[in-house]
Design a protein around this motif. Structure first.
Motif, PDB file in Angstrom:
ATOM      1  N   UNK A  14       0.838  -1.203   0.000  1.00 34.98           N
ATOM      2  CA  UNK A  14       0.000   0.000   0.000  1.00 34.98           C
ATOM      3  C   UNK A  14       0.875   1.255   0.000  1.00 34.98           C
ATOM      4  N   UNK A  15       1.929   1.250   0.811  1.00 30.68           N
ATOM      5  CA  UNK A  15       2.820   2.404   0.876  1.00 30.68           C
ATOM      6  C   UNK A  15       3.485   2.653  -0.481  1.00 30.68           C
ATOM      7  N   UNK A  16       3.986   1.605  -1.103  1.00 27.93           N
ATOM      8  CA  UNK A  16       4.642   1.752  -2.406  1.00 27.93           C
ATOM      9  C   UNK A  16       3.656   2.255  -3.445  1.00 27.93           C
ATOM     10  N   UNK A  17       2.430   1.751  -3.433  1.00 27.07           N
ATOM     11  CA  UNK A  17       1.418   2.206  -4.378  1.00 27.07           C
ATOM     12  C   UNK A  17       1.140   3.693  -4.201  1.00 27.07           C
ATOM     13  N   UNK A  18       1.109   4.167  -2.963  1.00 28.20           N
ATOM     14  CA  UNK A  18       0.879   5.592  -2.703  1.00 28.20           C
ATOM     15  C   UNK A  18       2.050   6.430  -3.203  1.00 28.20           C
ATOM     16  N   UNK A  19       3.255   5.971  -2.944  1.00 28.25           N
ATOM     17  CA  UNK A  19       4.446   6.705  -3.390  1.00 28.25           C
ATOM     18  C   UNK A  19       4.447   6.824  -4.911  1.00 28.25           C
ATOM     19  N   UNK A  20       4.024   5.771  -5.596  1.00 28.74           N
ATOM     20  CA  UNK A  20       4.088   5.742  -7.051  1.00 28.74           C
ATOM     21  C   UNK A  20       2.881   6.380  -7.741  1.00 28.74           C
ATOM     22  N   UNK A  21       1.955   6.937  -6.980  1.00 27.05           N
ATOM     23  CA  UNK A  21       0.841   7.647  -7.594  1.00 27.05           C
ATOM     24  C   UNK A  21       1.376   8.876  -8.312  1.00 27.05           C
ATOM     25  N   UNK A  22       0.826   9.169  -9.475  1.00 26.57           N
ATOM     26  CA  UNK A  22       1.311  10.291 -10.290  1.00 26.57           C
ATOM     27  C   UNK A  22       1.397  11.585  -9.504  1.00 26.57           C
ATOM     28  N   UNK A  23       0.381  11.889  -8.711  1.00 25.22           N
ATOM     29  CA  UNK A  23       0.390  13.155  -7.981  1.00 25.22           C
ATOM     30  C   UNK A  23       1.556  13.229  -7.010  1.00 25.22           C
ATOM     31  N   UNK A  24       1.917  12.112  -6.394  1.00 22.24           N
ATOM     32  CA  UNK A  24       3.037  12.098  -5.459  1.00 22.24           C
ATOM     33  C   UNK A  24       4.374  12.181  -6.179  1.00 22.24           C
ATOM     34  N   UNK A  25       4.487  11.516  -7.330  1.00 26.15           N
ATOM     35  CA  UNK A  25       5.721  11.607  -8.109  1.00 26.15           C
ATOM     36  C   UNK A  25       5.961  13.033  -8.589  1.00 26.15           C
ATOM     37  N   UNK A  26       4.918  13.683  -9.081  1.00 25.53           N
ATOM     38  CA  UNK A  26       5.084  15.049  -9.578  1.00 25.53           C
ATOM     39  C   UNK A  26       5.320  16.040  -8.440  1.00 25.53           C
ATOM     40  N   UNK A  27       4.728  15.792  -7.298  1.00 30.81           N
ATOM     41  CA  UNK A  27       5.000  16.647  -6.141  1.00 30.81           C
ATOM     42  C   UNK A  27       6.472  16.532  -5.752  1.00 30.81           C
ATOM     43  N   UNK A  28       6.985  15.321  -5.725  1.00 37.11           N
ATOM     44  CA  UNK A  28       8.404  15.107  -5.419  1.00 37.11           C
ATOM     45  C   UNK A  28       9.283  15.736  -6.501  1.00 37.11           C
ATOM     46  N   UNK A  29       8.876  15.583  -7.744  1.00 35.45           N
ATOM     47  CA  UNK A  29       9.625  16.177  -8.865  1.00 35.45           C
ATOM     48  C   UNK A  29       9.727  17.689  -8.703  1.00 35.45           C
ATOM     49  N   UNK A  30       8.605  18.337  -8.428  1.00 41.42           N
ATOM     50  CA  UNK A  30       8.607  19.802  -8.273  1.00 41.42           C
ATOM     51  C   UNK A  30       9.505  20.225  -7.106  1.00 41.42           C
ATOM     52  N   UNK A  31       9.504  19.438  -6.051  1.00 41.02           N
ATOM     53  CA  UNK A  31      10.342  19.755  -4.896  1.00 41.02           C
ATOM     54  C   UNK A  31      11.824  19.615  -5.244  1.00 41.02           C
ATOM     55  N   UNK A  32      12.178  18.562  -5.948  1.00 40.93           N
ATOM     56  CA  UNK A  32      13.575  18.358  -6.349  1.00 40.93           C
ATOM     57  C   UNK A  32      14.027  19.480  -7.277  1.00 40.93           C
ATOM     58  N   UNK A  33      13.209  19.815  -8.258  1.00 36.22           N
ATOM     59  CA  UNK A  33      13.561  20.890  -9.192  1.00 36.22           C
ATOM     60  C   UNK A  33      13.671  22.216  -8.448  1.00 36.22           C
ATOM     61  N   UNK A  34      12.733  22.479  -7.552  1.00 33.93           N
ATOM     62  CA  UNK A  34      12.752  23.715  -6.777  1.00 33.93           C
ATOM     63  C   UNK A  34      13.984  23.840  -5.906  1.00 33.93           C
ATOM     64  N   UNK A  35      14.493  22.695  -5.443  1.00 30.50           N
ATOM     65  CA  UNK A  35      15.694  22.687  -4.611  1.00 30.50           C
ATOM     66  C   UNK A  35      16.970  22.600  -5.439  1.00 30.50           C
ATOM     67  N   UNK A  36      16.801  22.598  -6.755  1.00 26.68           N
ATOM     68  CA  UNK A  36      17.934  22.424  -7.669  1.00 26.68           C
ATOM     69  C   UNK A  36      18.751  21.187  -7.289  1.00 26.68           C
ATOM     70  N   UNK A  37      18.014  20.102  -7.074  1.00 25.01           N
ATOM     71  CA  UNK A  37      18.624  18.849  -6.621  1.00 25.01           C
ATOM     72  C   UNK A  37      19.662  18.315  -7.579  1.00 25.01           C
TER      73      UNK A  37
END
Length: 60
Positions: A14-37
């Motif tokens: 269940x946890x992995x399925x939640x992490x892999x939901x599109x909305x969560x992936x894009x939220x993480x993506x925006x955070x990484x880009x915003x932090x210039x990861x």
């Protein structure tokens, strides 16, 4: 709250399925880009991340 630090097989799924939901992936993506990861252990650059997420979305 659980006393154990370990998840059962079902809880882990269940946890992995939640992490892999599109909305969560894009939220993480925006955070990484915003932090210039920088690249992680996989060596993937931030500039490669969005297309990687998009490919996974169309494959699933």
């Amino acid at each position: 709250m659980r006393d154990s630090l370990f998840l059962s097989g079902q809880e882990n799924k269940v946890m992995i399925e939640k992490v892999l939901q599109s909305k969560n992936l894009y939220k993480a993506y925006r955070q990484v880009v915003g932090n210039k990861g920088s690249s992680g252990v996989d060596g993937m650059q931030v500039t490669e991340l969005k297309s990687f997420i998009d490919q996974g979305k169309t494959a699933g």
